[in-house]
Design a protein around this motif. Structure first.
Motif, short mmCIF file in Angstrom:
data_model
loop_
_atom_site.label_atom_id
_atom_site.label_comp_id
_atom_site.label_asym_id
_atom_site.label_seq_id
_atom_site.Cartn_x
_atom_site.Cartn_y
_atom_site.Cartn_z
N GLY A 95 0.73 -1.18 -0.08
CA GLY A 95 0.13 0.20 -0.06
C GLY A 95 1.00 1.19 0.00
O GLY A 95 2.17 1.26 0.50
N PHE A 96 0.30 2.34 -0.55
CA PHE A 96 0.84 3.61 -0.68
C PHE A 96 -0.11 4.84 -0.14
O PHE A 96 -1.10 4.65 -0.88
N VAL A 97 0.25 5.53 0.55
CA VAL A 97 -0.80 6.48 1.32
C VAL A 97 -0.19 7.90 1.10
O VAL A 97 1.16 8.24 1.36
N THR A 98 -1.03 8.78 0.54
CA THR A 98 -0.54 10.29 0.57
C THR A 98 -1.66 10.88 1.34
O THR A 98 -2.63 10.69 1.79
N PRO A 99 -1.47 12.18 1.43
CA PRO A 99 -2.56 13.12 2.38
C PRO A 99 -3.95 12.84 1.76
O PRO A 99 -5.27 13.00 2.08
N THR A 100 -3.99 12.66 0.44
CA THR A 100 -5.20 12.48 -0.51
C THR A 100 -5.87 11.25 -0.71
O THR A 100 -6.90 10.90 -1.00
N SER A 101 -5.16 10.14 -0.60
CA SER A 101 -5.66 8.89 -1.14
C SER A 101 -4.61 7.56 -0.53
O SER A 101 -3.64 7.84 -0.11
N LEU A 102 -5.42 6.53 -0.34
CA LEU A 102 -4.69 5.21 -0.19
C LEU A 102 -4.90 4.58 -1.47
O LEU A 102 -5.87 4.38 -2.16
N GLU A 103 -3.81 3.69 -1.82
CA GLU A 103 -3.81 2.83 -3.07
C GLU A 103 -3.04 1.70 -2.49
O GLU A 103 -2.08 1.66 -1.98
N ALA A 104 -3.70 0.22 -2.61
CA ALA A 104 -3.11 -0.82 -2.18
C ALA A 104 -3.52 -1.94 -3.17
O ALA A 104 -4.43 -1.94 -3.89
N TYR A 105 -2.54 -2.83 -3.60
CA TYR A 105 -2.88 -4.15 -4.37
C TYR A 105 -2.20 -5.15 -3.94
O TYR A 105 -1.38 -5.20 -3.07
N ALA A 106 -2.63 -6.23 -4.45
CA ALA A 106 -1.96 -7.61 -4.60
C ALA A 106 -1.77 -8.16 -5.95
O ALA A 106 -2.77 -8.34 -6.55
N ASP A 107 -0.44 -8.49 -6.36
CA ASP A 107 -0.29 -9.24 -7.34
C ASP A 107 -0.83 -10.81 -7.23
O ASP A 107 -0.35 -11.43 -6.34
N ILE A 108 -1.93 -11.05 -8.14
CA ILE A 108 -2.35 -12.50 -7.96
C ILE A 108 -1.53 -13.57 -8.78
O ILE A 108 -0.89 -14.51 -8.45
N ALA A 109 -1.58 -13.30 -10.22
CA ALA A 109 -0.83 -14.32 -11.22
C ALA A 109 -0.66 -13.71 -12.36
O ALA A 109 -1.00 -12.37 -12.88
N LEU A 110 0.12 -14.34 -13.30
CA LEU A 110 0.53 -14.07 -14.45
C LEU A 110 -0.61 -14.20 -15.51
O LEU A 110 -1.26 -15.26 -15.60
N SER A 111 -1.20 -13.09 -16.02
CA SER A 111 -2.31 -13.41 -16.90
C SER A 111 -2.25 -14.35 -18.14
O SER A 111 -3.32 -14.98 -18.36
N GLU A 112 -1.01 -14.27 -18.98
CA GLU A 112 -1.33 -15.17 -19.77
C GLU A 112 -1.02 -16.65 -19.69
O GLU A 112 -1.42 -17.51 -20.62
N THR A 113 -0.73 -16.96 -18.35
CA THR A 113 -0.79 -18.45 -18.03
C THR A 113 -1.99 -18.92 -17.31
O THR A 113 -2.26 -20.09 -17.29
N LYS A 142 -4.29 -8.35 -10.91
CA LYS A 142 -4.24 -7.72 -9.61
C LYS A 142 -5.63 -7.39 -9.08
O LYS A 142 -6.43 -7.53 -9.58
N LEU A 143 -5.44 -7.36 -7.43
CA LEU A 143 -6.63 -7.11 -6.83
C LEU A 143 -6.29 -5.72 -6.14
O LEU A 143 -5.29 -5.81 -5.34
N SER A 144 -7.15 -4.82 -6.47
CA SER A 144 -6.90 -3.29 -5.76
C SER A 144 -7.86 -2.70 -5.25
O SER A 144 -9.12 -2.98 -5.48
N ILE A 145 -7.25 -1.73 -4.51
CA ILE A 145 -8.23 -0.88 -3.76
C ILE A 145 -7.78 0.66 -3.99
O ILE A 145 -6.78 1.05 -3.96
N ARG A 146 -8.70 1.64 -4.02
CA ARG A 146 -8.28 3.03 -3.94
C ARG A 146 -9.19 3.91 -2.83
O ARG A 146 -10.46 3.60 -3.21
N LEU A 147 -8.89 4.42 -2.09
CA LEU A 147 -9.60 5.39 -1.11
C LEU A 147 -9.38 6.74 -1.25
O LEU A 147 -8.08 7.14 -1.08
N ASP A 148 -10.37 7.64 -0.98
CA ASP A 148 -10.16 9.06 -0.91
C ASP A 148 -10.17 9.40 0.55
O ASP A 148 -11.18 8.92 1.38
N ASN A 149 -9.12 10.09 0.96
CA ASN A 149 -9.01 10.25 2.13
C ASN A 149 -9.70 11.71 2.71
O ASN A 149 -9.45 12.10 3.99
N ALA A 150 -10.63 12.07 1.76
CA ALA A 150 -11.29 13.51 2.38
C ALA A 150 -12.12 13.27 3.53
O ALA A 150 -12.07 14.16 4.49
#
Length: 442
Positions: A95-113, A142-150
């Motif tokens: 995850g990566f947090v700034t004053p405006t947002s949170l973005e987090a992700y999990a890499d699941i698998a290689l798509s082509e396989t 990927k499985l991802s989320i994005r949150l607005d910190n407002a």
């Protein structure tokens, strides 16, 4: 009296109970400052100090006495941002947090396989999720989320993070069990189980299946369907709790147990037949296949919702009523099986307070004395002399309850109220005391 109690406490300090390293969960105690850190997070977010709020909140998730060699959650704070990573079984969440947002992700698998059926599954799963979404980015699922910190609050952080962690783990487990495991990403943190441990578990599984079959000889008739159900379910619950299988084995056990309790038109005899067939499948599994179903990892979130003690007490009361019914009908064989079943079912199906989890684990130890002896534990029950390690059991009860008595004023150490006459009296008195525990906060 107060002076006497103080002196007694000096010489007999209350030790925090050992965390059971079995079953599904975090295998660690919550952060002792969890509530304080959560409140600090809330205050900081209200003030607009977003990064401090996130730092306090994430710190509240860090467990005490985590047994995994790598920290299950790490936080890196700078002036303008905050990074974190957390483990949840198969999944690594970044995850990566700034004053405006949170973005987090999990890499699941290689798509082509991946098989096309899996990609279709991810699209369908998106409709079942509240906060996170699957995507294909540069050939990586990927499985991802994005949150607005407002308008962010600790609660608005907790539930999205928990959802992405639990579902990333679930999907990677599913792929590992049903498809090609080599396609999965970020699996370096998984630790293998020692060969000696695999061999021991494999032998115990075969012994338990054999013992269960032998115990039911002559009982498999329409009049004994309940006894067969308790026997099969207790065995599967015990395998799941003590071995902690993953991948396809975990999925199959879950489906068999949940399928039994599904409200449908299937007769109990047919459901028992399904359970019996799966035990045959387990018995036929070779050791090499068995070994692939296990690994060790760290967990940040419990997969269970916290249960109210009233729910636990009701289940115990209903189960003890069944014990009384079988006793009145002279079906004594099933009595110890039901006693075993009560603790295992609660540990499998409920989010339990740490003290309650430790107490129910204690009951599992009493009945599975041979397994825990092989694990290097002092057996709590001797089947030859039919005696208990009363002092050790009393100590474990005390260690499970007394650390929480300041918070729950009605909580009492009940070790002096256990009846050690035999296994029957032990379980009956033990469950009655557990049922009547008071977790009311003042």
């Amino acid at each position: 009296m107060e002076l006497f109690e103080m002196i007694k406490a000096w010489f007999n300090p209350v030790a925090m109970h050992r965390v059971p390293r079995y079953g599904r969960g975090t295998h660690a105690l919550p952060n002792p400052e969890e509530k304080e850190l959560f409140d600090r997070a809330s205050d900081a977010l209200i003030r607009g100090d977003i990064l401090s709020g996130y730092e306090y909140f994430l710190s509240s998730l860090i467990h005490q006495d985590n047994t995994f060699p790598t920290a299950h959650l790490t936080i890196e704070r700078s002036e303008e941002s905050l990074r974190f990573s957390l483990y949840q079984g198969y999944a690594l969440i970044k995850g990566f947090v700034t004053p405006t947002s949170l973005e987090a992700y999990a890499d699941i698998a290689l798509s082509e396989t991946l098989h096309v059926a899996l990609k279709r599954r991810f699209l369908e799963r998106d409709f079942q999720l509240t906060y996170c979404r699957f995507s294909d980015e540069s050939g990586v699922i990927k499985l991802s989320i994005r949150l607005d910190n407002a308008t962010i609050t600790p609660q608005k952080i907790f539930f999205p993070l928990r959802e992405i962690a639990l579902n990333a783990d679930f999907e990677k487990e599913f792929i590992a069990g049903e498809f090609d495991e080599s396609a999965l990403l970020d699996t370096e943190h998984l630790l293998p189980i020692a060969t000696a441990k695999i061999d021991s578990n494999y032998a115990f599984m075969h012994q338990w299946i054999h013992d269960t079959k032998q115990s039911l000889i002559g009982l498999l008739s329409n009049d004994n369907t309940g006894m067969a159900s308790f026997s099969y379910l207790s065995l599967l619950l015990q395998i799941d709790y003590l071995f902690l299988p993953h991948k396809k084995m975990a999925k199959n056990i879950s489906e068999k147990i949940n399928g039994y309790f599904m409200e449908d038109e299937k007769l109990t005899e047919d459901k028992n037949a399904d359970l019996e067939k799966y035990l045959h499948d387990l018995e036929a599994m070779d050791k090499e296949s068995f070994a692939t179903q296990f690994y060790n990892s760290a967990y940040t979130f419990s997969p269970f919702e916290q249960a109210m003690h009233e729910e636990v007490a009701l289940f115990i009361e209903e189960s003890l009523n069944k014990v009384r019914w079988y006793k009145n009908n002279r079906s004594n064989y099933v009595i110890p099986v039901i006693y075993r079943y009560i603790a295992l079912y609660l540990l499998y199906n409920y989010g339990l307070h740490p003290s309650l989890r430790a107490l129910l684990h204690l009951h599992v130890e009493v009945y599975a004395y041979d397994f825990f002896q092989s694990e290097g534990e002092v057996p709590l029950y001797d089947p030859i002399s039919q005696t208990f390690k009363q002092n050790l059991i009393a100590k474990r009860i005390r260690e499970a309850i007394e650390p929480y008595m300041d918070r729950y004023k009605g909580l009492r150490n009940f070790s002096d109220l256990i009846n050690y006459s035999d296994l029957d009296h032990f379980s009956q008195s033990f469950y009655l005391q557990v049922k009547n525990l008071d977790y009311t906060e003042d």
